[in-house]
Design a protein around this motif. Structure first.
Motif, PDB file in Angstrom:
ATOM      1  N   LEU A  44     -70.337 -55.534  69.407  1.00 41.98           N
ATOM      2  CA  LEU A  44     -70.612 -56.951  69.225  1.00 41.98           C
ATOM      3  C   LEU A  44     -70.695 -57.326  67.751  1.00 41.98           C
ATOM      4  O   LEU A  44     -70.265 -58.423  67.355  1.00 41.98           O
ATOM      5  CB  LEU A  44     -71.910 -57.330  69.945  1.00 41.98           C
ATOM      6  CG  LEU A  44     -72.159 -58.837  70.082  1.00 41.98           C
ATOM      7  CD1 LEU A  44     -71.069 -59.479  70.934  1.00 41.98           C
ATOM      8  CD2 LEU A  44     -73.523 -59.101  70.691  1.00 41.98           C
ATOM      9  N   SER A  45     -71.226 -56.453  66.920  1.00 41.63           N
ATOM     10  CA  SER A  45     -71.304 -56.744  65.487  1.00 41.63           C
ATOM     11  C   SER A  45     -69.919 -57.019  64.915  1.00 41.63           C
ATOM     12  O   SER A  45     -69.719 -57.983  64.160  1.00 41.63           O
ATOM     13  CB  SER A  45     -71.974 -55.585  64.740  1.00 41.63           C
ATOM     14  OG  SER A  45     -71.209 -54.398  64.863  1.00 41.63           O
ATOM     15  N   ALA A  46     -68.947 -56.184  65.271  1.00 44.00           N
ATOM     16  CA  ALA A  46     -67.588 -56.372  64.774  1.00 44.00           C
ATOM     17  C   ALA A  46     -66.951 -57.629  65.358  1.00 44.00           C
ATOM     18  O   ALA A  46     -66.276 -58.388  64.651  1.00 44.00           O
ATOM     19  CB  ALA A  46     -66.738 -55.148  65.109  1.00 44.00           C
ATOM     20  N   VAL A  47     -67.176 -57.861  66.652  1.00 46.45           N
ATOM     21  CA  VAL A  47     -66.599 -59.040  67.303  1.00 46.45           C
ATOM     22  C   VAL A  47     -67.152 -60.324  66.688  1.00 46.45           C
ATOM     23  O   VAL A  47     -66.402 -61.267  66.383  1.00 46.45           O
ATOM     24  CB  VAL A  47     -66.874 -59.005  68.819  1.00 46.45           C
ATOM     25  CG1 VAL A  47     -66.453 -60.314  69.472  1.00 46.45           C
ATOM     26  CG2 VAL A  47     -66.134 -57.836  69.467  1.00 46.45           C
ATOM     27  N   LEU A  48     -68.464 -60.382  66.485  1.00 49.32           N
ATOM     28  CA  LEU A  48     -69.081 -61.598  65.958  1.00 49.32           C
ATOM     29  C   LEU A  48     -68.621 -61.903  64.530  1.00 49.32           C
ATOM     30  O   LEU A  48     -68.239 -63.040  64.219  1.00 49.32           O
ATOM     31  CB  LEU A  48     -70.605 -61.475  65.999  1.00 49.32           C
ATOM     32  CG  LEU A  48     -71.255 -61.498  67.378  1.00 49.32           C
ATOM     33  CD1 LEU A  48     -72.756 -61.237  67.254  1.00 49.32           C
ATOM     34  CD2 LEU A  48     -71.013 -62.823  68.080  1.00 49.32           C
ATOM     35  N   VAL A  49     -68.670 -60.901  63.667  1.00 52.48           N
ATOM     36  CA  VAL A  49     -68.296 -61.136  62.271  1.00 52.48           C
ATOM     37  C   VAL A  49     -66.818 -61.493  62.164  1.00 52.48           C
ATOM     38  O   VAL A  49     -66.428 -62.422  61.445  1.00 52.48           O
ATOM     39  CB  VAL A  49     -68.642 -59.913  61.397  1.00 52.48           C
ATOM     40  CG1 VAL A  49     -68.090 -60.090  59.986  1.00 52.48           C
ATOM     41  CG2 VAL A  49     -70.152 -59.706  61.351  1.00 52.48           C
ATOM     42  N   THR A  50     -65.975 -60.766  62.898  1.00 57.84           N
ATOM     43  CA  THR A  50     -64.542 -61.047  62.833  1.00 57.84           C
ATOM     44  C   THR A  50     -64.224 -62.438  63.367  1.00 57.84           C
ATOM     45  O   THR A  50     -63.444 -63.187  62.768  1.00 57.84           O
ATOM     46  CB  THR A  50     -63.755 -59.989  63.629  1.00 57.84           C
ATOM     47  OG1 THR A  50     -64.048 -58.697  63.102  1.00 57.84           O
ATOM     48  CG2 THR A  50     -62.255 -60.236  63.532  1.00 57.84           C
ATOM     49  N   THR A  51     -64.829 -62.795  64.477  1.00 55.92           N
ATOM     50  CA  THR A  51     -64.588 -64.122  65.043  1.00 55.92           C
ATOM     51  C   THR A  51     -65.055 -65.217  64.099  1.00 55.92           C
ATOM     52  O   THR A  51     -64.359 -66.226  63.888  1.00 55.92           O
ATOM     53  CB  THR A  51     -65.295 -64.254  66.403  1.00 55.92           C
ATOM     54  OG1 THR A  51     -64.807 -63.238  67.287  1.00 55.92           O
ATOM     55  CG2 THR A  51     -65.055 -65.615  67.020  1.00 55.92           C
ATOM     56  N   ALA A  52     -66.237 -65.022  63.498  1.00 54.25           N
ATOM     57  CA  ALA A  52     -66.764 -66.023  62.576  1.00 54.25           C
ATOM     58  C   ALA A  52     -65.880 -66.195  61.346  1.00 54.25           C
ATOM     59  O   ALA A  52     -65.741 -67.309  60.813  1.00 54.25           O
ATOM     60  CB  ALA A  52     -68.178 -65.645  62.156  1.00 54.25           C
ATOM     61  N   LEU A  53     -65.264 -65.092  60.891  1.00 53.50           N
ATOM     62  CA  LEU A  53     -64.459 -65.145  59.666  1.00 53.50           C
ATOM     63  C   LEU A  53     -62.978 -65.382  59.925  1.00 53.50           C
ATOM     64  O   LEU A  53     -62.216 -65.586  58.964  1.00 53.50           O
ATOM     65  CB  LEU A  53     -64.636 -63.848  58.868  1.00 53.50           C
ATOM     66  CG  LEU A  53     -66.006 -63.643  58.223  1.00 53.50           C
ATOM     67  CD1 LEU A  53     -66.046 -62.316  57.470  1.00 53.50           C
ATOM     68  CD2 LEU A  53     -66.343 -64.802  57.276  1.00 53.50           C
TER      69      LEU A  53
ATOM     70  N   SER B  14     -56.374 -56.030  71.248  1.00 49.17           N
ATOM     71  CA  SER B  14     -56.278 -57.459  71.541  1.00 49.17           C
ATOM     72  C   SER B  14     -56.246 -58.287  70.259  1.00 49.17           C
ATOM     73  O   SER B  14     -55.504 -59.275  70.149  1.00 49.17           O
ATOM     74  CB  SER B  14     -57.454 -57.901  72.413  1.00 49.17           C
ATOM     75  OG  SER B  14     -57.438 -57.256  73.667  1.00 49.17           O
ATOM     76  N   LEU B  15     -57.057 -57.886  69.288  1.00 53.85           N
ATOM     77  CA  LEU B  15     -57.123 -58.604  68.018  1.00 53.85           C
ATOM     78  C   LEU B  15     -55.779 -58.549  67.289  1.00 53.85           C
ATOM     79  O   LEU B  15     -55.332 -59.542  66.697  1.00 53.85           O
ATOM     80  CB  LEU B  15     -58.229 -57.991  67.160  1.00 53.85           C
ATOM     81  CG  LEU B  15     -58.660 -58.746  65.912  1.00 53.85           C
ATOM     82  CD1 LEU B  15     -59.258 -60.096  66.284  1.00 53.85           C
ATOM     83  CD2 LEU B  15     -59.673 -57.900  65.135  1.00 53.85           C
ATOM     84  N   ALA B  16     -55.127 -57.401  67.337  1.00 47.14           N
ATOM     85  CA  ALA B  16     -53.822 -57.260  66.697  1.00 47.14           C
ATOM     86  C   ALA B  16     -52.809 -58.224  67.306  1.00 47.14           C
ATOM     87  O   ALA B  16     -51.986 -58.823  66.600  1.00 47.14           O
ATOM     88  CB  ALA B  16     -53.329 -55.817  66.820  1.00 47.14           C
ATOM     89  N   THR B  17     -52.864 -58.382  68.623  1.00 50.05           N
ATOM     90  CA  THR B  17     -51.972 -59.330  69.297  1.00 50.05           C
ATOM     91  C   THR B  17     -52.294 -60.763  68.900  1.00 50.05           C
ATOM     92  O   THR B  17     -51.397 -61.576  68.622  1.00 50.05           O
ATOM     93  CB  THR B  17     -52.102 -59.179  70.828  1.00 50.05           C
ATOM     94  OG1 THR B  17     -51.760 -57.849  71.189  1.00 50.05           O
ATOM     95  CG2 THR B  17     -51.203 -60.159  71.546  1.00 50.05           C
ATOM     96  N   GLN B  18     -53.567 -61.090  68.868  1.00 56.67           N
ATOM     97  CA  GLN B  18     -54.005 -62.454  68.558  1.00 56.67           C
ATOM     98  C   GLN B  18     -53.604 -62.885  67.151  1.00 56.67           C
ATOM     99  O   GLN B  18     -53.144 -64.017  66.940  1.00 56.67           O
ATOM    100  CB  GLN B  18     -55.527 -62.537  68.715  1.00 56.67           C
ATOM    101  CG  GLN B  18     -56.146 -63.852  68.269  1.00 56.67           C
ATOM    102  CD  GLN B  18     -57.670 -63.775  68.200  1.00 56.67           C
ATOM    103  OE1 GLN B  18     -58.290 -62.867  68.766  1.00 56.67           O
ATOM    104  NE2 GLN B  18     -58.272 -64.702  67.485  1.00 56.67           N
ATOM    105  N   LEU B  19     -53.790 -62.001  66.174  1.00 56.21           N
ATOM    106  CA  LEU B  19     -53.609 -62.374  64.776  1.00 56.21           C
ATOM    107  C   LEU B  19     -52.279 -61.939  64.181  1.00 56.21           C
ATOM    108  O   LEU B  19     -51.937 -62.334  63.055  1.00 56.21           O
ATOM    109  CB  LEU B  19     -54.760 -61.800  63.943  1.00 56.21           C
ATOM    110  CG  LEU B  19     -56.160 -62.291  64.352  1.00 56.21           C
ATOM    111  CD1 LEU B  19     -57.231 -61.635  63.498  1.00 56.21           C
ATOM    112  CD2 LEU B  19     -56.256 -63.806  64.246  1.00 56.21           C
ATOM    113  N   GLY B  20     -51.532 -61.156  64.927  1.00 51.41           N
ATOM    114  CA  GLY B  20     -50.253 -60.664  64.426  1.00 51.41           C
ATOM    115  C   GLY B  20     -49.283 -61.731  63.957  1.00 51.41           C
ATOM    116  O   GLY B  20     -48.594 -61.543  62.943  1.00 51.41           O
ATOM    117  N   PRO B  21     -49.187 -62.873  64.651  1.00 52.16           N
ATOM    118  CA  PRO B  21     -48.254 -63.898  64.185  1.00 52.16           C
ATOM    119  C   PRO B  21     -48.527 -64.415  62.776  1.00 52.16           C
ATOM    120  O   PRO B  21     -47.633 -64.984  62.141  1.00 52.16           O
ATOM    121  CB  PRO B  21     -48.431 -65.016  65.228  1.00 52.16           C
ATOM    122  CG  PRO B  21     -48.843 -64.297  66.471  1.00 52.16           C
ATOM    123  CD  PRO B  21     -49.734 -63.187  65.980  1.00 52.16           C
TER     124      PRO B  21
END
Length: 239
Positions: A109-118, A156-163
Motif C-alpha cells: 500500500l505504501s508504494a501504491v499510495l505514493v505512486t498514485t499521488a505522484l 499493471s502500472l507498466a501497462t497504465q503508464l507505458g503510453p
C-alpha cells in the motif's frame, strides 16, 4: 538535473539509492516516518527531507504540498518485514489478520499510495522502481505475499503508464547484510545458509541494489518495463 523521490530513504537500501543519485548531481527528496533520522540523512546527503508515513493515505495527501511538482524518478523503497515488530499471532485469527495487513500496508500500500499521488507529477519518460524481495519467490509468509503483490501491481502500472514512456520495474534483492531489515536477529548461521545458496559466494550490498536502480532509472533502460530484476547472486534464478 533530474528530480528523484526515494521513500524510506534514511537508512539501508534507500539511503544507498539516494546517495547514488545525489552523487550524479540529481535533486533528491527522501521520505520516511522517522523524522529525526530522515533529516540527519538528508543533511549528510545534501538531499531534501519530507517526513511522512507512506502507508497512511491522509499523511501522503498532506505531504504533497512539500513534494516536488515534477518527478523524473520515483523509488518506492519504504517497507520491511513488519513481523519482526509484532507478536506471533498464534491461533488468534484477529491477530493474524492484523499482522498480514501490517505487511501489506508497509510494502504494497505504501508504494501504491505514493505512486498514485505522484502520477500526475511524473514527467513523460519518467522511471518508477519499487524494491521487492527474494521472499516474493521463496516465501516468508505475509512479507513474501506482500512483495509478490508488488510484482503484480508493477505489471499493471507498466501497462497504465507505458503510453507516456514511463517505465515501472521491481528490483528484488536477496540477502543484504548492511541494513536494519533483520533487526539484529540474523545469526552467523543464517548468513552462511543464505550465502551458500548464491552462485558467487557472497551476500549482497546496498551498492549492488543502488547500481541496479541507477540502470533502470537511466535512458538506456527505456524499453525495460514491467520486469522483476533479481539482485541475489543467483540464489533465485529469475528465468
Amino acid at each position: 538535473m533530474r528530480t528523484v523521490v526515494v521513500t524510506g530513504g534514511a537508512t539501508g537500501i534507500g539511503y544507498a539509492v539516494a546517495e547514488s543519485f545525489t552523487r550524479a548531481g540529481d535533486h533528491v527528496v527522501i521520505t520516511g516516518r522517522r523524522e529525526s533520522a530522515l533529516r540527519e540523512a538528508a543533511d549528510r546527503l545534501g538531499a531534501t527531507a519530507v517526513p511522512f508515513d507512506a502507508a497512511d493515505p491522509a499523511a501522503v495527501a498532506a505531504a504533497l504540498a512539500d513534494l516536488p511538482a515534477t518527478v523524473d524518478v520515483l523509488v518506492n523503497n519504504a517497507g520491511g518485514n513488519t513481523d519482526f515488530d509484532r507478536p506471533d499471532d498464534g491461533d488468534d485469527l484477529a491477530a493474524l489478520a492484523a499482522n498480514w495487513r501490517a505487511n501489506l500496508d508497509a510494502n504494497l500500500l505504501s508504494a501504491v499510495l505514493v505512486t498514485t499521488a505522484l502520477t500526475p507529477r511524473l514527467a513523460d519518460d519518467a522511471r518508477i522502481v519499487t524494491i521487492g524481495s527474494i521472499a516474493a519467490r521463496l516465501g516468508a509468509n505475509s512479507y513474501g505475499a506482500a512483495k509478490a503483490a508488488v510484482e503484480a501491481w508493477t505489471a499493471s502500472l507498466a501497462t497504465q503508464l507505458g503510453p507516456r514512456g514511463i517505465t515501472a520495474n521491481v528490483v528484488s534483492p536477496g540477502l543484504i547484510v548492511a541494513t536494519e531489515f533483520f533487526r539484529d536477529r540474523l545469526t552467523d548461521d543464517g548468513v552462511a545458509q543464505r550465502v551458500a545458496a548464491t552462485r558467487n559466494g557472497r551476500p549482497g550490498t546496498t551498492a549492488d541494489v543502488a547500481a541496479t536502480v541507477d540502470f533502470l532509472a537511466s535512458p538506456a533502460a527505456g524499453h525495460l518495463t514491467g520486469q522483476v530484476v533479481h539482485v541475489n547472486g543467483g540464489a533465485y534464478l529469475g528465468r
